[in-house]
Design an enzyme around this catalytic site. Structure first.
Site, PDB file in Angstrom:
ATOM      1  N   PHE A 147      -6.770   4.634  -0.413  1.00  0.00           N
ATOM      2  CA  PHE A 147      -5.340   4.367  -0.482  1.00  0.00           C
ATOM      3  C   PHE A 147      -5.060   2.892  -0.741  1.00  0.00           C
ATOM      4  CE2 PHE A 147      -5.606   8.168   2.131  1.00  0.00           C
ATOM      5  CZ  PHE A 147      -4.506   8.924   1.761  1.00  0.00           C
ATOM      6  N   ASP A 148      -4.100   2.633  -1.613  1.00  0.00           N
ATOM      7  CA  ASP A 148      -3.461   1.321  -1.676  1.00  0.00           C
ATOM      8  C   ASP A 148      -2.557   1.206  -0.443  1.00  0.00           C
ATOM      9  OD1 ASP A 148      -2.447  -1.142  -2.875  1.00  0.00           O
ATOM     10  OD2 ASP A 148      -0.658   0.013  -3.372  1.00  0.00           O
TER      11      ASP A 148
END
Length: 213
Positions: A12-13
């Site tokens: 995930f960003d």
């Protein structure tokens, strides 16, 4: 790029993907650039989201005839630390359930951000998220930031997972380009305040509520 048949990791960003920080960051950046003699347009401002400041800011300063340098900008910006330490932060609805569900199934979870460690770790501590990730890669842990593949390749290396068995969740074309360059399936997330072009993503979601991988 198809979703992995055998999913071993989800990367995930953070900004604009798990937490709606971009709106606070861009407001801060707009003020800094204005003070440096670069009254950027809304489109120019949004284009900065998820990008490497040392690449995208100097042309802006030059375009507006500013006498200031990228070093002046970075000194004032201070990694937007005020956003991560003071702004009201909240995890996107459904995100914690998604993270917990993945880990309960034995799927590794990583956080891969352009944001420097001082800021990112402060935000994660405030959100009680430090224990939710198997690996965290910050912007100051790699030589080349997104859109280069380096951040995601570093996370995959630390996880010991091949790109063919991983997917990425991102909110920006810069992040999606980084994920694809690393060989990962990329899901674009459109649920936060700053609307970005996600047309290059392999699929797009607008909410984590009820979403599963």
């Amino acid at each position: 790029m198809a979703r992995p048949d055998c999913l071993e990791a989800v990367l995930f960003d953070f900004d604009g993907t798990l937490c709606d920080t971009e709106v606070h960051n861009l407001a801060l950046i707009r003020g800094i650039l204005h003070d440096l003699g670069a009254p950027v347009s809304e489109a120019e401002l949004v284009a900065l989201a998820g990008s490497d400041d040392r690449v995208v800011v100097p042309p802006l300063l030059e375009r507006y005839g500013s006498a200031y340098t990228i070093d002046d900008y970075e000194r004032l910006r201070d990694g937007c630390y005020r956003t991560y330490s003071e702004a009201p932060l909240a995890l996107e609805p459904g995100a914690r359930e998604l993270l917990d569900g993945l880990r309960a199934r034995g799927v590794a979870v990583a956080l891969v951000s352009t944001t420097v460690g001082r800021c990112l770790l402060t935000a994660l501590d405030r959100l009680r998220l430090l224990g939710c990730f198997d690996v965290i890669v910050c912007g100051d842990m790699v030589k080349n930031r997104k859109p280069a593949p380096d951040p995601y390749l570093r996370a995959l290396e630390l996880l010991g997972v091949d790109a063919a068995h991983a997917l990425v969740v991102e909110d920006s074309p810069t992040g999606i380009a980084s994920a694809h360059a690393a060989g990962c399936h990329a899901i674009g997330y459109s649920g936060c305040s700053i609307e970005q072009d996600l047309s290059s993503a392999d699929e797009v979601i607008g909410s984590y509520v009820g979403f599963s991988l």
